[in-house]
Design a protein around this motif. Structure first.
Motif, PDB file in Angstrom:
ATOM      1  N   ALA A 127       0.214  15.026   7.531  1.00  0.00           N
ATOM      2  CA  ALA A 127      -0.364  13.700   7.337  1.00  0.00           C
ATOM      3  C   ALA A 127      -1.726  13.605   8.006  1.00  0.00           C
ATOM      4  CB  ALA A 127       0.561  12.631   7.907  1.00  0.00           C
ATOM      5  N   ARG A 132      -1.573   9.015   5.849  1.00  0.00           N
ATOM      6  CA  ARG A 132      -1.524   9.398   4.429  1.00  0.00           C
ATOM      7  C   ARG A 132      -0.936  10.803   4.314  1.00  0.00           C
ATOM      8  NH1 ARG A 132      -6.918   8.626   1.159  1.00  0.00           N
ATOM      9  NH2 ARG A 132      -6.141   6.486   1.357  1.00  0.00           N
ATOM     10  N   ASP A 133      -0.051  10.976   3.360  1.00  0.00           N
ATOM     11  CA  ASP A 133       0.570  12.279   3.115  1.00  0.00           C
ATOM     12  C   ASP A 133      -0.462  13.204   2.472  1.00  0.00           C
ATOM     13  OD1 ASP A 133       2.096  14.465   2.446  1.00  0.00           O
ATOM     14  OD2 ASP A 133       3.736  13.320   1.547  1.00  0.00           O
ATOM     15  N   VAL A 150      -3.501   4.153  10.066  1.00  0.00           N
ATOM     16  CA  VAL A 150      -3.136   4.383   8.669  1.00  0.00           C
ATOM     17  C   VAL A 150      -2.808   5.863   8.534  1.00  0.00           C
ATOM     18  CG1 VAL A 150      -3.889   4.312   6.267  1.00  0.00           C
ATOM     19  CG2 VAL A 150      -4.652   2.541   7.864  1.00  0.00           C
ATOM     20  N   THR A 159       0.827  -1.199   0.000  1.00  0.00           N
ATOM     21  CA  THR A 159       0.000   0.000   0.000  1.00  0.00           C
ATOM     22  C   THR A 159       0.864   1.253   0.000  1.00  0.00           C
ATOM     23  OG1 THR A 159      -1.754   1.180   1.166  1.00  0.00           O
ATOM     24  CG2 THR A 159      -0.134   0.054   2.525  1.00  0.00           C
ATOM     25  N   THR A 160       0.339   2.334  -0.609  1.00  0.00           N
ATOM     26  CA  THR A 160       1.069   3.609  -0.618  1.00  0.00           C
ATOM     27  C   THR A 160       0.886   4.343   0.707  1.00  0.00           C
ATOM     28  OG1 THR A 160      -0.849   4.654  -1.670  1.00  0.00           O
ATOM     29  CG2 THR A 160       0.911   3.872  -3.121  1.00  0.00           C
ATOM     30  N   ASP A 161      -0.215   4.082   1.403  1.00  0.00           N
ATOM     31  CA  ASP A 161      -0.398   4.657   2.741  1.00  0.00           C
ATOM     32  C   ASP A 161       0.448   3.875   3.741  1.00  0.00           C
ATOM     33  OD1 ASP A 161      -2.211   6.429   1.686  1.00  0.00           O
ATOM     34  OD2 ASP A 161      -3.966   5.221   2.223  1.00  0.00           O
TER      35      ASP A 161
END
Length: 265
Positions: free
Chosen positions: A98, A119-120, A117, A12-14
């Protein structure tokens, strides 16, 4: 199931992470943590929180976790998700904004953990700032435009009132020919028309500033149409055109409306 979860976490990118709220330490980071803060998962696990979490963000997260631990106690796995925006410190010193979403889970040994989780959202926040600045600039430009329109309209109305006044004085002269009276009538009609346009410009400025009010009054529809015909006929004749204005019988002779808004020339 465990293999599937691990596969998801690794691709995952997260950033997926696990945090032990009782030992106050992270126990897992997905590999994408390196893209977020510049440290590998192994490095991040061995670093104190102050290395990549700003003090105010750290206090914010700690306060929220303490509240949830106290509020929900034994029912933490049923507690709602908690979402927050925090500032992280990248390895190169840059601030990374984030968004985190957390919930309480239990690991294979039944130990209570925080699953999160991250995320940017740095680019999104920057876009929001740019949009807010653009909106402020647009509002400022609108205010400046409204002030400009009001000033210009005032400057135009002053000489126009003089034209109207002298035209009305001249029309009282008994020595004027029929042609001169016709010319003066044209001057009056067109001056009135220009005054209507100027007032409409002022109304636009009022609408943009939220100060415009609707003013209903009795309006003679056929007189309005006759004025329109008289106003535009000379222009039509100059172009060798015939202007015909008709009004259906079922149109009421009088209506209630704001005439400047009804008769947009």
């Amino acid at each position: 199931m465990a293999c599937s979860c691990l596969l998801i976490a690794e691709n995952t990118t997260d950033v997926i992470w696990l945090y032990d709220p009782f030992k106050s330490q992270f126990t897992f980071f997905s590999p994408s943590i390196e893209k977020l803060i510049g440290y590998s998962a192994a490095e991040a696990l061995n670093l104190p929180l102050s290395t990549f979490l700003k003090p105010d963000s750290m206090q914010h997260v700690k306060t929220a976790l303490d509240y949830m631990l106290h509020e929900w106690q034994g029912e933490l796995t049923n507690a709602p998700h908690w979402t927050a925006e925090i500032d992280l410190i990248h390895r190169d010193g840059q601030i990374v904004q984030a968004e985190i979403v957390t919930s309480f889970v239990r690991d294979e040994e039944g130990q209570l953990m925080v699953l999160g989780v991250a995320r940017d959202i740095t680019a999104r926040k920057q876009t929001e700032i740019e949009l807010r600045l653009a909106r402020q600039q647009a509002e400022s430009a609108n205010r400046a435009k409204s002030a400009f329109l009001a000033n210009v309209s005032h400057e135009l109305r002053t000489p126009l009132h003089a034209v109207l006044g002298f035209a009305q004085l001249m029309s009282r002269d008994d020595n004027l020919t029929a042609t001169q009276h016709e010319y003066l009538a044209i001057i009056n009609r067109n001056s009135e028309h220009l005054l209507h346009l100027i007032n409409e410009v002022l109304d636009l400025a009022k609408i943009e500033s939220g100060r415009y009010t609707y003013t209903p009054n009795p309006l003679d529809v056929r007189r309005l149409l006759a004025d329109l015909h008289a106003l535009f006929s000379p222009q039509a004749e100059a172009k060798q055109l015939q202007l015909i204005v008709t009004c259906e019988e079922q149109v009421p002779p009088m209506i209630v409306s704001d005439e400047p808004r009804f008769a947009i020339f």
